[in-house]
Scaffold this motif. Structure first.
Motif, PDB file in Angstrom:
ATOM      1  N   SER A   1     -83.660 -70.717 -63.093  1.00 37.98           N
ATOM      2  CA  SER A   1     -82.371 -70.314 -63.646  1.00 37.98           C
ATOM      3  C   SER A   1     -82.549 -68.968 -64.337  1.00 37.98           C
ATOM      4  O   SER A   1     -83.500 -68.795 -65.113  1.00 37.98           O
TER       5      SER A   1
ATOM      6  N   SER B   1     -78.924 -69.457 -60.139  1.00 39.00           N
ATOM      7  CA  SER B   1     -79.865 -70.565 -60.043  1.00 39.00           C
ATOM      8  C   SER B   1     -80.479 -70.524 -58.662  1.00 39.00           C
ATOM      9  O   SER B   1     -79.762 -70.578 -57.663  1.00 39.00           O
TER      10      SER B   1
ATOM     11  N   ALA C   1     -81.755 -76.909 -62.347  1.00 42.02           N
ATOM     12  CA  ALA C   1     -81.677 -75.473 -62.612  1.00 42.02           C
ATOM     13  C   ALA C   1     -80.252 -75.065 -62.983  1.00 42.02           C
ATOM     14  O   ALA C   1     -80.036 -74.255 -63.891  1.00 42.02           O
TER      15      ALA C   1
ATOM     16  N   ALA D   1     -79.120 -73.850 -66.847  1.00 48.41           N
ATOM     17  CA  ALA D   1     -78.508 -72.529 -67.012  1.00 48.41           C
ATOM     18  C   ALA D   1     -77.278 -72.614 -67.912  1.00 48.41           C
ATOM     19  O   ALA D   1     -77.021 -71.713 -68.718  1.00 48.41           O
TER      20      ALA D   1
END
Length: 393
Positions: free
Chosen positions: A24, A33, A223, A227
């Motif tokens: 990320s 990502s 991911a 983020a």
């Protein structure tokens, strides 16, 4: 979606024999990502992210403090009555901020599995007594396990539900949590190192998913969802959820303390000596690894996940290269790797000395003045010799 970044991640995954890797990246220009290796994994694959759980535990306590449910400067004995009796100086009080900042004098608590209850935690702490408060900070999983109990005490909820209500639910995170991995997930792998005849330093081997203490190291996420969490920690602007928990992070940054190894310790992160604005963490779980790099003043955050144990150092290097790339370094993603298997040599870590020698296709290792021993198998952070003796490296 910079193709140079994707290619860089693929090359690093291949070199470090990471079965899966995800990344990320947040920067002022946007967010991405990356599913990198293999591409079919996708950015929604869940990983255990080890000690990044501590950051989420600390954010939960900061959130509870912001709502006047808990006072982080209060004595920890308000919730853990027996704790002050373990102190070396009976005239002092251990506060919740001491547990958060790793300044409670508690031991690390390596390789703890499951979720020890209050009685088991008390045995662990009393065995380490007398505790000496203050700096240098001493990294402790046990301290965060105690904080998990504090969260339960002040909310009246099980730990996972309390954290979900404070952090995950407001951000809409549905694949971030504790316990069994959601689907799809990256299967855990142990790291077999320096295996005779192997072409690379590490040869991953599938392993069973093992439960770790929730508040200290059992968090899982993807991911994409991590983020979102990182965006909530960065300064405001750029739309929701950016900045939602920036005040919580600012509170936690007040608790950074000097550590014996030179890298100051904070609640779920470390900082560069002399560069308090650069925050990072290397995290390990049984069969997974993660690394985090966070620079709030630049609005930048990078997290890298892999499903191989003992990979956090490689992931931290990847994160650092990506940060330099975002900063304009055109050569940051142009790695030069040593030849596979070229690991013979002399190594040092503090007072420890390790010599690796090669005889034909076989590798031998010796610590200190030991006689060289053939390396039959290596897992986790230790060599296992042919006779079964285990030693650290």
């Amino acid at each position: 979606q910079d193709p140079r970044v994707l290619h860089f991640l693929q090359r690093n995954a291949a070199w470090s024999t990471l079965p899966n890797i995800s990344c990320s990246i947040l920067a002022p220009g946007g967010a991405a990502s990356f599913p990198s290796w293999p591409p079919a994994a996708g950015p929604h694959v869940a990983y255990k992210v080890g000690s990044l759980a501590k950051l989420v535990t600390a954010l939960t306590l900061a959130d509870l403090e912001s709502r006047r449910i808990v006072d982080l400067d209060c004595p920890a004995s308000r919730y853990i009555p027996w704790l002050d009796a373990c102190l070396a100086d009976p005239g002092r009080q251990l506060r919740l901020v001491d547990l958060l900042a790793h300044t409670a004098g508690l031991p690390r608590g390596l390789l703890l599995e499951g979720n020890p209850g209050p009685a088991e935690l008390r045995v662990l702490v009393e065995a380490a007594a007398p505790l000496r408060l203050g700096v240098p900070a001493r990294y402790s999983n046990i301290g965060y396990m105690l904080l998990g109990g504090v969260i339960e005490a002040v909310t009246g909820l099980p730990f996972a539900k309390a954290v979900t209500a404070a952090i995950m639910a407001p951000l809409g995170l549905v694949s971030t949590g504790y316990g069994a991995l959601p689907k799809p997930s990256a299967a855990p792998h142990e790291a077999r190192c320096f295996v005779p005849g192997a072409r690379r330093v590490y040869e991953p081997a599938p392993s069973a998913l093992r439960q770790a203490p929730r508040a200290a190291m059992d968090l899982h996420t993807t991911a994409v969802e991590f983020a979102v969490l990182l965006a909530a920690l960065l300064p405001g602007g750029g739309g929701w959820p950016r900045g939602r928990f920036a005040g919580h992070l600012a509170r936690l940054r007040q608790l950074v303390a000097p550590a014996a190894d030179g890298a100051p310790l904070g609640p779920g992160f470390r900082t560069e000596p002399g560069r308090p604005g650069l925050m990072f963490e290397c995290a390990e779980h049984f069969g997974h690894s993660a690394a985090l790099l966070l620079v709030p003043a630049r609005g930048m955050a990078i997290a890298v996940f892999a499903n191989r144990a003992s990979a956090s150092a490689e992931l931290a290097t990847i994160a650092g290269s990506l940060a330099r790339h975002l900063g304009g370094d055109e050569e940051a993603l142009m790695n030069a790797y040593p030849r596979p298997g070229a690991v013979a040599g002399a190594y040092a870590a503090g007072a420890e000395r390790l010599a690796i020698t090669r005889a034909g296709p076989r590798l031998f290792a010796a610590f200190g003045d030991e006689a060289p021993s053939p390396i039959a198998y290596v897992g986790g952070r230790g060599f296992v010799k042919p006779a079964g003796a285990r030693t650290s490296y």
